[in-house]
Design a protein around this motif. Structure first.
Motif, PDB file in Angstrom:
ATOM      1  N   ALA A  81       5.279  13.218  10.612  1.00  0.00           N
ATOM      2  CA  ALA A  81       4.279  12.305  11.168  1.00  0.00           C
ATOM      3  C   ALA A  81       3.684  11.406  10.092  1.00  0.00           C
ATOM      4  O   ALA A  81       3.012  10.417  10.415  1.00  0.00           O
ATOM      5  CB  ALA A  81       3.170  13.099  11.859  1.00  0.00           C
ATOM      6  N   PHE A  82       3.928  11.743   8.815  1.00  0.00           N
ATOM      7  CA  PHE A  82       3.287  11.043   7.706  1.00  0.00           C
ATOM      8  C   PHE A  82       4.291  10.244   6.878  1.00  0.00           C
ATOM      9  O   PHE A  82       5.487  10.517   6.883  1.00  0.00           O
ATOM     10  CB  PHE A  82       2.591  12.050   6.774  1.00  0.00           C
ATOM     11  N   THR A  83       3.747   9.277   6.158  1.00  0.00           N
ATOM     12  CA  THR A  83       4.517   8.509   5.184  1.00  0.00           C
ATOM     13  C   THR A  83       3.783   8.536   3.849  1.00  0.00           C
ATOM     14  O   THR A  83       2.633   8.078   3.792  1.00  0.00           O
ATOM     15  CB  THR A  83       4.699   7.055   5.643  1.00  0.00           C
ATOM     16  N   PRO A  84       4.381   9.090   2.777  1.00  0.00           N
ATOM     17  CA  PRO A  84       5.631   9.864   2.793  1.00  0.00           C
ATOM     18  C   PRO A  84       5.384  11.235   3.413  1.00  0.00           C
ATOM     19  O   PRO A  84       4.249  11.719   3.402  1.00  0.00           O
ATOM     20  CB  PRO A  84       5.970   9.980   1.307  1.00  0.00           C
ATOM     21  N   PRO A  85       6.424  11.895   3.928  1.00  0.00           N
ATOM     22  CA  PRO A  85       6.231  13.219   4.519  1.00  0.00           C
ATOM     23  C   PRO A  85       5.829  14.233   3.453  1.00  0.00           C
ATOM     24  O   PRO A  85       6.512  14.348   2.435  1.00  0.00           O
ATOM     25  CB  PRO A  85       7.609  13.561   5.103  1.00  0.00           C
ATOM     26  N   PRO A  86       4.727  14.951   3.648  1.00  0.00           N
ATOM     27  CA  PRO A  86       4.384  16.021   2.702  1.00  0.00           C
ATOM     28  C   PRO A  86       5.336  17.201   2.875  1.00  0.00           C
ATOM     29  O   PRO A  86       6.139  17.224   3.822  1.00  0.00           O
ATOM     30  CB  PRO A  86       2.954  16.400   3.107  1.00  0.00           C
TER      31      PRO A  86
ATOM     32  N   GLY B 247      -6.039   2.274   7.114  1.00  0.00           N
ATOM     33  CA  GLY B 247      -6.982   2.146   8.217  1.00  0.00           C
ATOM     34  C   GLY B 247      -6.529   2.622   9.580  1.00  0.00           C
ATOM     35  O   GLY B 247      -7.117   2.241  10.591  1.00  0.00           O
ATOM     36  N   GLY B 248      -5.521   3.473   9.647  1.00  0.00           N
ATOM     37  CA  GLY B 248      -5.064   3.966  10.945  1.00  0.00           C
ATOM     38  C   GLY B 248      -6.131   4.730  11.704  1.00  0.00           C
ATOM     39  O   GLY B 248      -6.422   4.431  12.870  1.00  0.00           O
ATOM     40  N   LEU B 249      -6.738   5.727  11.056  1.00  0.00           N
ATOM     41  CA  LEU B 249      -7.786   6.489  11.713  1.00  0.00           C
ATOM     42  C   LEU B 249      -9.031   5.629  11.919  1.00  0.00           C
ATOM     43  O   LEU B 249      -9.722   5.763  12.934  1.00  0.00           O
ATOM     44  CB  LEU B 249      -8.127   7.745  10.898  1.00  0.00           C
TER      45      LEU B 249
ATOM     46  N   LEU C 201       0.823  -1.220   0.000  1.00  0.00           N
ATOM     47  CA  LEU C 201       0.000   0.000   0.000  1.00  0.00           C
ATOM     48  C   LEU C 201       0.857   1.271   0.000  1.00  0.00           C
ATOM     49  O   LEU C 201       0.561   2.209   0.744  1.00  0.00           O
ATOM     50  CB  LEU C 201      -0.928   0.005   1.224  1.00  0.00           C
ATOM     51  N   ARG C 202       1.861   1.307  -0.822  1.00  0.00           N
ATOM     52  CA  ARG C 202       2.651   2.536  -0.906  1.00  0.00           C
ATOM     53  C   ARG C 202       1.762   3.701  -1.348  1.00  0.00           C
ATOM     54  O   ARG C 202       0.962   3.560  -2.274  1.00  0.00           O
ATOM     55  CB  ARG C 202       3.800   2.340  -1.886  1.00  0.00           C
ATOM     56  N   ALA C 203       1.911   4.826  -0.672  1.00  0.00           N
ATOM     57  CA  ALA C 203       1.054   5.983  -0.947  1.00  0.00           C
ATOM     58  C   ALA C 203       1.241   6.467  -2.382  1.00  0.00           C
ATOM     59  O   ALA C 203       2.356   6.531  -2.898  1.00  0.00           O
ATOM     60  CB  ALA C 203       1.372   7.115   0.028  1.00  0.00           C
ATOM     61  N   LYS C 204       0.130   6.805  -3.017  1.00  0.00           N
ATOM     62  CA  LYS C 204       0.144   7.326  -4.378  1.00  0.00           C
ATOM     63  C   LYS C 204      -0.105   8.832  -4.366  1.00  0.00           C
ATOM     64  O   LYS C 204      -1.111   9.300  -3.848  1.00  0.00           O
ATOM     65  CB  LYS C 204      -0.931   6.639  -5.217  1.00  0.00           C
ATOM     66  N   LYS C 205       0.811   9.544  -4.987  1.00  0.00           N
ATOM     67  CA  LYS C 205       0.661  10.997  -5.077  1.00  0.00           C
ATOM     68  C   LYS C 205      -0.578  11.369  -5.876  1.00  0.00           C
ATOM     69  O   LYS C 205      -1.267  12.346  -5.581  1.00  0.00           O
ATOM     70  CB  LYS C 205       1.907  11.607  -5.714  1.00  0.00           C
ATOM     71  N   SER C 206      -0.894  10.561  -6.894  1.00  0.00           N
ATOM     72  CA  SER C 206      -2.050  10.856  -7.749  1.00  0.00           C
ATOM     73  C   SER C 206      -3.365  10.806  -6.986  1.00  0.00           C
ATOM     74  O   SER C 206      -4.363  11.398  -7.400  1.00  0.00           O
ATOM     75  CB  SER C 206      -2.104   9.872  -8.922  1.00  0.00           C
ATOM     76  N   LEU C 207      -3.381  10.095  -5.854  1.00  0.00           N
ATOM     77  CA  LEU C 207      -4.588   9.991  -5.020  1.00  0.00           C
ATOM     78  C   LEU C 207      -4.525  10.920  -3.813  1.00  0.00           C
ATOM     79  O   LEU C 207      -5.398  10.873  -2.946  1.00  0.00           O
ATOM     80  CB  LEU C 207      -4.783   8.538  -4.556  1.00  0.00           C
ATOM     81  N   GLY C 208      -3.486  11.757  -3.748  1.00  0.00           N
ATOM     82  CA  GLY C 208      -3.361  12.689  -2.627  1.00  0.00           C
ATOM     83  C   GLY C 208      -3.104  11.991  -1.313  1.00  0.00           C
ATOM     84  O   GLY C 208      -3.500  12.476  -0.256  1.00  0.00           O
ATOM     85  N   GLN C 209      -2.421  10.832  -1.349  1.00  0.00           N
ATOM     86  CA  GLN C 209      -2.256  10.022  -0.146  1.00  0.00           C
ATOM     87  C   GLN C 209      -1.001  10.380   0.639  1.00  0.00           C
ATOM     88  O   GLN C 209       0.087  10.472   0.078  1.00  0.00           O
ATOM     89  CB  GLN C 209      -2.193   8.531  -0.524  1.00  0.00           C
ATOM     90  N   ASN C 210      -1.162  10.576   1.932  1.00  0.00           N
ATOM     91  CA  ASN C 210      -0.077  10.659   2.897  1.00  0.00           C
ATOM     92  C   ASN C 210      -0.574   9.938   4.137  1.00  0.00           C
ATOM     93  O   ASN C 210      -1.503  10.406   4.795  1.00  0.00           O
ATOM     94  CB  ASN C 210       0.281  12.119   3.222  1.00  0.00           C
ATOM     95  N   PHE C 211       0.011   8.801   4.456  1.00  0.00           N
ATOM     96  CA  PHE C 211      -0.518   7.961   5.516  1.00  0.00           C
ATOM     97  C   PHE C 211       0.040   8.357   6.881  1.00  0.00           C
ATOM     98  O   PHE C 211       1.241   8.605   7.033  1.00  0.00           O
ATOM     99  CB  PHE C 211      -0.191   6.487   5.245  1.00  0.00           C
ATOM    100  N   LEU C 212      -0.834   8.384   7.862  1.00  0.00           N
ATOM    101  CA  LEU C 212      -0.454   8.646   9.249  1.00  0.00           C
ATOM    102  C   LEU C 212      -0.336   7.295   9.941  1.00  0.00           C
ATOM    103  O   LEU C 212      -1.333   6.591  10.120  1.00  0.00           O
ATOM    104  CB  LEU C 212      -1.524   9.518   9.902  1.00  0.00           C
ATOM    105  N   LEU C 213       0.877   6.909  10.323  1.00  0.00           N
ATOM    106  CA  LEU C 213       1.139   5.554  10.802  1.00  0.00           C
ATOM    107  C   LEU C 213       1.179   5.421  12.325  1.00  0.00           C
ATOM    108  O   LEU C 213       1.136   4.312  12.844  1.00  0.00           O
ATOM    109  CB  LEU C 213       2.462   5.039  10.220  1.00  0.00           C
ATOM    110  N   ASP C 214       1.274   6.533  13.031  1.00  0.00           N
ATOM    111  CA  ASP C 214       1.331   6.492  14.498  1.00  0.00           C
ATOM    112  C   ASP C 214      -0.088   6.304  15.042  1.00  0.00           C
ATOM    113  O   ASP C 214      -0.913   7.214  14.997  1.00  0.00           O
ATOM    114  CB  ASP C 214       1.946   7.795  15.014  1.00  0.00           C
ATOM    115  N   LEU C 215      -0.366   5.116  15.566  1.00  0.00           N
ATOM    116  CA  LEU C 215      -1.721   4.815  16.039  1.00  0.00           C
ATOM    117  C   LEU C 215      -2.096   5.608  17.289  1.00  0.00           C
ATOM    118  O   LEU C 215      -3.276   5.769  17.582  1.00  0.00           O
ATOM    119  CB  LEU C 215      -1.860   3.312  16.289  1.00  0.00           C
TER     120      LEU C 215
END
Length: 281
Positions: free
Chosen positions: A192-197, A59-61, A19-33
């Motif tokens: 805090a995000f992966t990848p960092p914005p 699904g972190g949030l 599930l590597r974040a896709k820039k085209s989908l505006g994804q930046n994942f927050l991994l710290d639960l």
């Protein structure tokens, strides 16, 4: 957090499901639960609420919302790669999580939710402002939701709470403060995000007011604010002349100086102009 819910750490989930974040989908994942749980708590007591989440990714949030006791969560995710990971969360919380593989801009989520409804989301950057505008300007008010707890780029969050005569003040401030009580409740750094914005982020909480602060038609207010702030450096008699051939007279009726600039007008004045413009038609 993984110890509390018995599910794997998010880094493992991302690796397992590629599930590597896709820039085209505006994804930046927050991994710290711990952080996702903290964001979920900003939405208030969720035990008697359904929650709409847009763009859950791995699904972190989502896990935070369920762990904090949300009665039911509807997660809308455009990226089909995330479905397997979200299905694992749904199996862990039987009957409390539904997942739609869909574009949030193209569906009506209310058919899947039971009031009271809160919206809580780390919104994809590329659709966040559009979704917020839609949620703030339905034809009828109060809306289907009672509160919004949303993560944005910090610059966008500051625009939502901005006051007149400031650089950040504009259309989002008018639309948000017209019908809600809005406040920034958290700030998050890029790391805090992966990848960092490249920007900092903020969580903003908006509570729907029982009725708008001032009467106005949403459609008209949208048109006026878009027109005014698209040329914010101009006097409003110039920037808004396309709205009506006698716009200066209508401004006078609304208590607005035609030589003002958009950022100098208050929310009350914008609403007054919206009513005056509708009456003139």
């Amino acid at each position: 957090m993984s110890a509390f819910d018995g599910l794997p750490p998010l880094r493992d989930v991302i690796a397992t499901h590629d599930l590597r974040a896709k820039k085209s989908l505006g994804q930046n994942f927050l991994l710290d639960l711990n952080l996702t749980a903290k964001i979920a708590r900003q939405a208030g007591n969720l035990t008697a609420c359904d929650v709409l989440e847009i763009g859950p990714g791995p699904g972190g949030l989502t896990r935070g919302l369920l762990a904090e006791g949300a009665r039911h969560v509807l997660a809308v995710e455009k990226d089909s790669r995330a479905m397997a990971a979200l299905a694992e969360i749904a199996a862990h919380y039987p009957g409390r999580l539904d997942v739609l593989n869909a574009d949030a801009l193209e569906i009506d989520p209310t058919a899947h939710l039971t009031p009271p409804i809160r919206i809580c989301a780390n919104l994809p950057y590329n659709v966040g402002t559009e979704l917020l505008t839609r949620w703030l300007t339905p034809p009828d008010w109060p809306p289907f939701w009672t509160s919004l707890t949303l993560m944005f780029q910090r610059e966008v969050a500051q625009r939502i709470v901005a006051k007149p005569k400031t650089k950040a003040y504009g259309r989002l401030a008018i639309l948000s403060q017209w019908r809600t009580e809005a406040k920034i409740v958290m700030d998050l750094p890029p790391e805090a995000f992966t990848p960092p914005p490249k920007v900092h982020s903020s969580v903003i909480h908006l509570t729907a007011l029982p009725e708008a602060r001032y009467p106005a038609r949403a459609e008209t207010l949208l048109r006026i604010t878009a027109t005014a702030f698209n040329q914010r450096r101009k006097m409003v008699r110039s920037s808004m002349k396309s709205l009506h051939p006698e716009i200066e007279d209508l401004m006078g009726e609304a208590g607005i100086k035609p030589t003002s600039r958009a950022e100098e007008l208050t929310l009350e004045q914008f609403c007054a102009l919206a009513r005056t413009l509708d009456a003139a038609r």
